[in-house]
Design an enzyme around this catalytic site. Structure first.
Site, PDB file in Angstrom:
ATOM      1  N   ASN A 179      17.028   3.676  -2.177  1.00 44.32           N
ATOM      2  CA  ASN A 179      15.688   2.947  -2.689  1.00 44.32           C
ATOM      3  C   ASN A 179      16.119   1.841  -3.608  1.00 44.32           C
ATOM      4  OD1 ASN A 179      13.303   2.194  -3.343  1.00 44.32           O
ATOM      5  ND2 ASN A 179      12.758   3.897  -4.823  1.00 44.32           N
ATOM      6  N   GLY A 180      15.832   0.540  -3.382  1.00 39.54           N
ATOM      7  CA  GLY A 180      16.091  -0.706  -4.008  1.00 39.54           C
ATOM      8  C   GLY A 180      16.651  -1.487  -3.265  1.00 39.54           C
ATOM      9  N   HIS A 194     -22.005 -28.318 -17.247  1.00 39.80           N
ATOM     10  CA  HIS A 194     -22.827 -28.810 -16.029  1.00 39.80           C
ATOM     11  C   HIS A 194     -23.653 -27.779 -15.545  1.00 39.80           C
ATOM     12  CE1 HIS A 194     -20.488 -32.409 -15.617  1.00 39.80           C
ATOM     13  NE2 HIS A 194     -19.462 -31.721 -15.859  1.00 39.80           N
ATOM     14  N   CYS A 197      10.452   2.987  -1.385  1.00 43.69           N
ATOM     15  CA  CYS A 197      10.887   3.801  -0.750  1.00 43.69           C
ATOM     16  C   CYS A 197      10.995   5.286  -1.338  1.00 43.69           C
ATOM     17  CB  CYS A 197      12.212   3.594  -0.211  1.00 43.69           C
ATOM     18  SG  CYS A 197      12.762   2.174   0.367  1.00 43.69           S
ATOM     19  N   LYS A 220      -9.927  -0.559   0.334  1.00 42.43           N
ATOM     20  CA  LYS A 220      -8.609  -1.250   0.127  1.00 42.43           C
ATOM     21  C   LYS A 220      -8.042  -2.434   1.069  1.00 42.43           C
ATOM     22  CE  LYS A 220      -4.998  -1.948  -2.124  1.00 42.43           C
ATOM     23  NZ  LYS A 220      -5.179  -2.716  -3.516  1.00 42.43           N
ATOM     24  N   TRP A 222      10.217   2.030   2.977  1.00 42.19           N
ATOM     25  CA  TRP A 222       9.237   0.962   2.926  1.00 42.19           C
ATOM     26  C   TRP A 222       9.900  -0.600   3.228  1.00 42.19           C
ATOM     27  CZ3 TRP A 222       3.954   0.500   1.554  1.00 42.19           C
ATOM     28  CH2 TRP A 222       3.389  -0.626   1.336  1.00 42.19           C
ATOM     29  N   LYS A 260     -11.600  -8.735 -11.093  1.00 47.26           N
ATOM     30  CA  LYS A 260     -11.214  -7.289 -11.476  1.00 47.26           C
ATOM     31  C   LYS A 260     -12.330  -6.585 -12.351  1.00 47.26           C
ATOM     32  CE  LYS A 260      -8.479  -6.667  -9.577  1.00 47.26           C
ATOM     33  NZ  LYS A 260      -8.158  -7.559  -8.832  1.00 47.26           N
ATOM     34  N   GLU A 262     -15.283  -5.598  -9.983  1.00 46.68           N
ATOM     35  CA  GLU A 262     -15.098  -4.630  -8.755  1.00 46.68           C
ATOM     36  C   GLU A 262     -14.887  -3.325  -9.540  1.00 46.68           C
ATOM     37  OE1 GLU A 262     -10.633  -6.194  -7.590  1.00 46.68           O
ATOM     38  OE2 GLU A 262     -11.989  -5.046  -6.107  1.00 46.68           O
ATOM     39  N   GLU A 312      -9.695 -14.359 -11.060  1.00 47.97           N
ATOM     40  CA  GLU A 312      -9.267 -12.839 -10.716  1.00 47.97           C
ATOM     41  C   GLU A 312      -9.602 -12.086 -11.808  1.00 47.97           C
ATOM     42  OE1 GLU A 312      -7.944 -11.463  -8.357  1.00 47.97           O
ATOM     43  OE2 GLU A 312      -6.911  -9.903  -9.069  1.00 47.97           O
ATOM     44  N   ARG A 357       3.885   6.771  -1.814  1.00 48.70           N
ATOM     45  CA  ARG A 357       4.400   5.536  -2.172  1.00 48.70           C
ATOM     46  C   ARG A 357       4.470   4.412  -0.881  1.00 48.70           C
ATOM     47  NH1 ARG A 357       8.136   6.982  -6.317  1.00 48.70           N
ATOM     48  NH2 ARG A 357       9.754   5.450  -5.923  1.00 48.70           N
TER      49      ARG A 357
END
Ligand code: AGP
Length: 602
Positions: free
Chosen positions: A99-100, A501, A2, A597, A75, A482, A485, A478, A27
């Site tokens: 916020n929180g 193998h 937020c 995105k 948010w 990273k 990309e 992953e 944000r």
């Protein structure tokens, strides 16, 4: 996350608030609102969706004269994005923005409801304003009422409160969520970060956790647990773009550093002293469920793979993971005793959304793990668990992956508790490790400098292998993604035991192998796999708590006692490696070529 703005002074307030909230759009948010008190008049406006909707609603309004004002972009963490859930939240004569996450809001809300207080929203925030007014009724002292309110809150908060009982004062408190105070003459500003007050204030004070106080007559009075305290202002930054990145070079870099904080939000109110709870999940979701299928794309697919190891090992429930674009066309066999879980940062990935619709048509119950409330995937699912990572601007996902994996770890314990496949001792070990995770995610200058220096050696070559076993195989996938990309260098993740193998045929000094070598899981096995590669002159970058003398480069991690802590620590190393290689290559880290995105098309 937020966004909060506040202003007390003579200037026109609506534009200050709306422009300030506009600067916080980066944000992420799903609703917004403002509240103003001037000439003893309370005005407030709220709107869901984009800020323009709030601007439209306030078109005919203009403030004048001295007053106090607060604004907020929300948010969603508790309660859907609706006008009722949008901040500021109103009591009888006071407004609050926050916020929180207030971890104990349910018990506070129940106590207030027992006193006859009516709640309009589903949010934790609304508790703050009713608590304040409840205390104010007792002694008509607004600062004391505010202080007592803050003392009752557990969890993370950055909050501003205004009240008709004290119409020339803004009360503030900060603990765990960011907030600063801006100064310009007799004008006092509040914001979640620098950008809303750049060009307005010239000096700034960044509040510390546990600090609170009030702004009145152009002055700020500050307190902490030891009572009133002095503070020193500093010159305010002037570069907005840099301020949005909080001084980091890229959003991705900022988001790697944010992981330690957002992980606290992800766990807040869910990882309890002796168990995991999800208020989002009603009891019957797992009724008659004997298996789990997880479906996702890209990085979200990798967190799904990691989650599957945990669900089978600890919750003893069969778990199968599918790539959504494959699942859609393979004519899958689906049984209605299978819970269908989708994982998505954006909640808008077309393949994942279509796979979810297929599962629902086949009569399966559905759960989504997502970062965006009210997204298509969340709305399509029977139940949703929000990762609470806040907006992720970098196209290469980092904090979303970390929080998805944590939610799957928490879900594992939640299922294990219900199926009684875990004893109290093991459950406590898991919970202790979870609580230690934010610390594990802290990025030290020493580590970042190490990866920066190392990265110069990995700018060429005919490719990378990232290898790992068990839980560290998804992490290898992953890490490879990273690097691929954002550096555009070829990399692939591979199960370490599979190298012999076929892929080992590629081994030579130009083949870079990033080996994930945790001490807590099959160390001897992974060590021998890496020795096989080293014997064939492959260039090894070993990541391990244990020194490995055959490595050409070595990043030492700490001796964590739990595989998931090693997982998260090595995750940060692979994220920083990709970041530093990409920066050295001069690439656009946040907006890599050819990528979006959110992939909302097939
Ligand atoms: C992650 O770094 C990538 N940007 C990409 O693989 C992403 O994870 C994938 O497109 C899935 O997106 P989602 O999580 O929003 O569904």
């Amino acid at each position: 996350m937020c966004g909060i703005v506040g202003y007390v002074g003579e200037k026109e307030k609506k534009e200050i608030l709306l422009d300030g909230l506009q600067e916080l759009e980066y944000r992420g948010y799903d609703s917004a609102g403002i509240a103003i008190i001037e000439n003893q008049q309370l005005q407030h406006f709220k709107a869901i969706g984009k800020l323009q909707n709030l601007r439209d609603k306030t078109k005919s309004y203009e403030s004048e004269g001295f007053g106090v004002s607060i604004g907020h972009t929300r948010w969603a963490t508790h309660g859907k994005p609706t006008e009722l859930n949008a901040h500021p939240h109103l009591g009888e004569y006071s407004f609050v923005v926050h916020n929180g996450i207030i971890e104990n809001y349910q018990e506070l809300k129940t106590e207030l409801q027992a006193k006859g207080v009516t709640f309009l929203s589903q949010t934790d925030t609304e508790t703050i304003v009713h608590l304040f007014e409840n205390y104010y009724q007792q002694n008509s002292n607004s600062f004391e009422a505010f202080t007592r309110t803050i003392e009752k809150l557990d969890g993370a908060y950055a909050t501003l409160l205004v009240t008709e009982a004290d119409p020339d004062t803004i009360y503030f408190a900060k603990n765990g969520s960011p907030m600063l105070i801006g100064f310009e003459g007799k004008d006092v500003y509040f914001a979640s970060s620098d950008t809303p007050i750049i060009g307005k204030a010239t000096e700034v004070y960044y509040l510390e956790d546990g600090e609170y106080g009030y702004a009145k007559d152009g002055e700020v009075t500050l307190f902490d647990a030891n009572g009133e305290k002095s503070f020193s202002k500093k010159a305010l930054a002037t570069d907005k773009a840099m301020a949005q990145k909080d001084g980091y070079r890229f959003f991705m870099e900022k988001e790697i550093y944010e992981q330690t904080q957002v992980m606290n939000d992800t766990m807040m109110g869910r990882v309890l002293d002796d168990r995991v709870e999800f208020e989002e999940l009603s009891g019957d979701l797992f009724k008659n469920i004997n298996a789990i299928k997880i479906c996702a794309c890209g990085t979200s697919y990798h967190s799904a793979l990691a989650g599957a190891y945990l669900l089978e090992r600890i919750a003893k429930i069969p778990c199968h993971v599918e790539i959504a674009s494959e699942f859609r066309y393979k004519e899958p066999l689906l049984r209605d005793d299978t819970l269908f879980i989708t994982i998505s940062q954006s909640g808008e990935t077309a393949d994942t959304l279509e796979a979810l619709k297929m599962a629902k048509r086949a009569g399966l119950k559905s759960l989504s793990i997502c970062n965006v409330d009210n997204s298509s995937i969340v709305r399509e699912s029977d139940k949703a668990i929000l990762t609470r990572a806040g907006i992720e601007k970098g196209v290469a996902s980092t904090k979303a992956f970390a929080t998805q994996t944590m939610v799957l770890w928490m879900l594992t314990l939640y299922v294990a508790q219900r199926k009684e496949t875990i004893n109290k001792e093991r459950l406590q070990e898991e919970l202790d490790a979870m609580r230690h995770t934010p610390k594990t995610l802290l990025v030290s200058d020493k580590l970042h400098e190490r990866l920066h220096r190392l990265s110069k050696r990995y700018l060429h070559g005919h490719g990378f292998f990232f290898i790992g076993r068990d839980l560290f195989f998804p992490l290898a996938l992953e890490g490879a993604l990273k690097l691929k990309e954002i550096s555009y260098l070829h990399a692939e993740g591979y199960p370490a035991g599979e190298m012999k193998h076929g892929p080992i045929a590629l081994a030579d000094s130009e083949l870079f192998t990033v080996a994930l070598m945790p001490k807590t899981l099959h160390y001897d096995k992974i060590k021998s796999n890496v020795e096989e590669l080293s014997a064939r002159d492959a260039t090894i970058l070993a990541i391990s708590p244990e020194p490995f003398e055959l490595a050409d480069d070595f990043v030492q991690t700490t001796h964590d006692e739990h595989p998931m802590l090693e997982f998260f620590e090595m995750m940060v190393v692979t994220q920083l490696l990709a970041l530093e290689v990409s920066i050295r290559l001069g690439n656009d880290v946040d907006m890599p070529r050819n990528l979006a995105k959110s992939v909302t098309v097939e």
